[in-house]
Scaffold this active site. Structure first.
Site, PDB file in Angstrom:
ATOM      1  N   ILE A 156     105.685  89.233 -14.066  1.00  0.00           N
ATOM      2  CA  ILE A 156     104.707  88.660 -14.808  1.00  0.00           C
ATOM      3  C   ILE A 156     104.934  87.324 -15.642  1.00  0.00           C
ATOM      4  CG2 ILE A 156     103.249  89.041 -16.962  1.00  0.00           C
ATOM      5  CD1 ILE A 156     102.117  90.498 -15.056  1.00  0.00           C
ATOM      6  N   VAL A 159     104.978  84.536 -12.948  1.00  0.00           N
ATOM      7  CA  VAL A 159     103.627  83.863 -12.435  1.00  0.00           C
ATOM      8  C   VAL A 159     103.029  83.275 -13.316  1.00  0.00           C
ATOM      9  CG1 VAL A 159     101.339  84.678 -11.618  1.00  0.00           C
ATOM     10  CG2 VAL A 159     103.468  85.546 -10.362  1.00  0.00           C
ATOM     11  N   GLU A 160     103.055  83.543 -14.544  1.00  0.00           N
ATOM     12  CA  GLU A 160     102.507  83.103 -15.593  1.00  0.00           C
ATOM     13  C   GLU A 160     102.651  81.749 -16.250  1.00  0.00           C
ATOM     14  OE1 GLU A 160      99.555  83.767 -16.964  1.00  0.00           O
ATOM     15  OE2 GLU A 160      99.022  85.813 -16.153  1.00  0.00           O
ATOM     16  N   THR A 161     103.992  81.744 -16.275  1.00  0.00           N
ATOM     17  CA  THR A 161     104.389  80.300 -16.851  1.00  0.00           C
ATOM     18  C   THR A 161     105.645  79.743 -16.311  1.00  0.00           C
ATOM     19  OG1 THR A 161     105.957  81.512 -18.925  1.00  0.00           O
ATOM     20  CG2 THR A 161     103.740  80.912 -19.341  1.00  0.00           C
ATOM     21  N   TYR A 342      96.903  88.180  -6.966  1.00  0.00           N
ATOM     22  CA  TYR A 342      97.727  87.995  -8.516  1.00  0.00           C
ATOM     23  C   TYR A 342      98.496  89.241  -8.778  1.00  0.00           C
ATOM     24  CZ  TYR A 342      99.092  87.744 -13.401  1.00  0.00           C
ATOM     25  OH  TYR A 342      99.881  87.892 -14.651  1.00  0.00           O
TER      26      TYR A 342
END
Length: 357
Positions: A156, A159-161, A342
């Protein structure tokens, strides 16, 4: 010689102080106090409105009245705060590009491969390994307390940051006020996010003008929206504050988010299928019995752990489609972002980092 040693020690001490200061999160840098009566903490430069005051719109005045009645905010201070927000037209343009687009194409073109290759690359995996190794104790504690394995949390945040490398540079209050008051298609949703953001800043004693994130108002390592902060964020490092720009709090908060949405400890995420089922609808929200999928020509390559009903996932591999049985934990990942690509990227990136360790 002694003077040289003393000078070197002073240089090292100053460097250590400098590193310590730079390692502070935005919340730590700009936190004041959380006992401002009826309002948010504002640093000196934000105590006065801009010289050219633009009258507030009817929607802003209605929002202020709601915040006063529902949460006890000071009307004049909140008006002063909203007078200083900026409308970001480019944010509206980007949001329009994010609008859902349907595709009825039944010809593979490699869409999944292109998406996956944004995250799972030889250059990116070492960054994930570095993050995992650095925070392994916190990841293991999150697994113990919430049942969410490290690879999912690492996936998570990756992928996010990119494990904290890209957390956004847009002022959150500008992004949220723009979308709450100038974007009718989703104004109700973003007005609620602005409400939660202001409450978060009040409760944490942080100046709302000093926090930056994505163009949609997501923040920190895990890119939580303000409502997710209020509902699921936790003080995982036990310092008395919840701070999503702190990686330890972010780890615990992501784990708590997943547990709250039904994550099952030690259960599979998805199982690849043998066969093709081009006539069936696919996606994380579909539901099929195992018998129905078998009659359609699909067979799981490994145990489905007793699940009688699954979703049917389809990945575009370029020259063909690959079908997967989506299990309940896969659906939980989509609660973070409603996308099959995602969720699959999160899971597979986490597993790739795990293997790379």
């Amino acid at each position: 010689m002694q003077r040289i040693i003393i000078c070197l020690m002073m240089i090292l001490w100053l460097a250590a102080c400098s590193n310590g200061a730079s390692s502070k999160t935005p919340m730590q840098k700009h936190r004041g106090h959380s006992d401002v009566k009826g309002g948010v903490y504002l640093e000196k430069q934000h105590e006065q409105p801009k010289a050219a005051i633009v009258p507030l719109t009817v929607d802003k005045e209605k929002f202020i009245t709601m915040m006063v009645k529902k949460h006890g905010f000071n009307r004049q201070q909140l008006r002063t705060v909203l007078e200083q927000t900026n409308k970001l037209d480019w944010v509206i343009g980007l949001m329009d590009k994010q609008a859902p687009q349907s595709s009825s194409s039944n010809v593979p073109n490699g869409a999944w491969i292109r998406y996956k290759n944004k995250f799972i690359t030889p250059d990116n995996l070492p960054n994930g390994v570095e993050f995992w190794n650095k925070y392994d104790k916190d990841l293991q504690r999150a697994y113990k307390e919430y049942g969410v394995p490290p690879e999912i949390i690492v996936g998570i945040i990756g992928v996010e940051t990119g494990w904290g490398r890209v957390m956004g540079k847009t002022k959150i209050i500008d992004a949220l006020s723009t979308l709450a008051f100038h974007y009718p298609r989703r104004s109700q949703y973003f007005a609620k996010e602005l409400e939660d953001f202001l409450i978060m800043c009040r409760d944490e004693g942080v100046d709302p003008f000093d926090l930056s994130g994505s163009f949609a108002g997501a923040m920190g390592y895990g890119q939580f929206m303000p409502s997710a902060f209020r509902n699921h964020a936790v003080d995982f490092n036990h310092d008395g504050h919840i701070d999503l720009w702190d990686p330890v709090d972010a780890i615990g908060s992501v784990a708590n988010y997943f547990k709250s949405h039904g994550w099952k400890r030690n259960r599979k995420v998805a199982v690849v299928a043998d066969g093709q089922a081009l006539s069936l609808d696919t996606g994380f929200s579909t539901k099929y019995s195992i018998e129905h999928l078998a009659q359609s020509g699909l067979k799981p390559k490994s145990s489905l752990e007793g699940n009688k009903e699954v979703s049917l996932l389809r990945l575009d591999m370029g020259d063909t489609y690959q079908f997967w049985y989506g299990l309940p934990n896969f659906y939980v990942i989509t609660r973070y972002n409603h996308s099959t690509h995602y969720a699959m990227a999160v899971w597979q990136l986490g597993l790739a980092v795990k293997r790379a360790r």
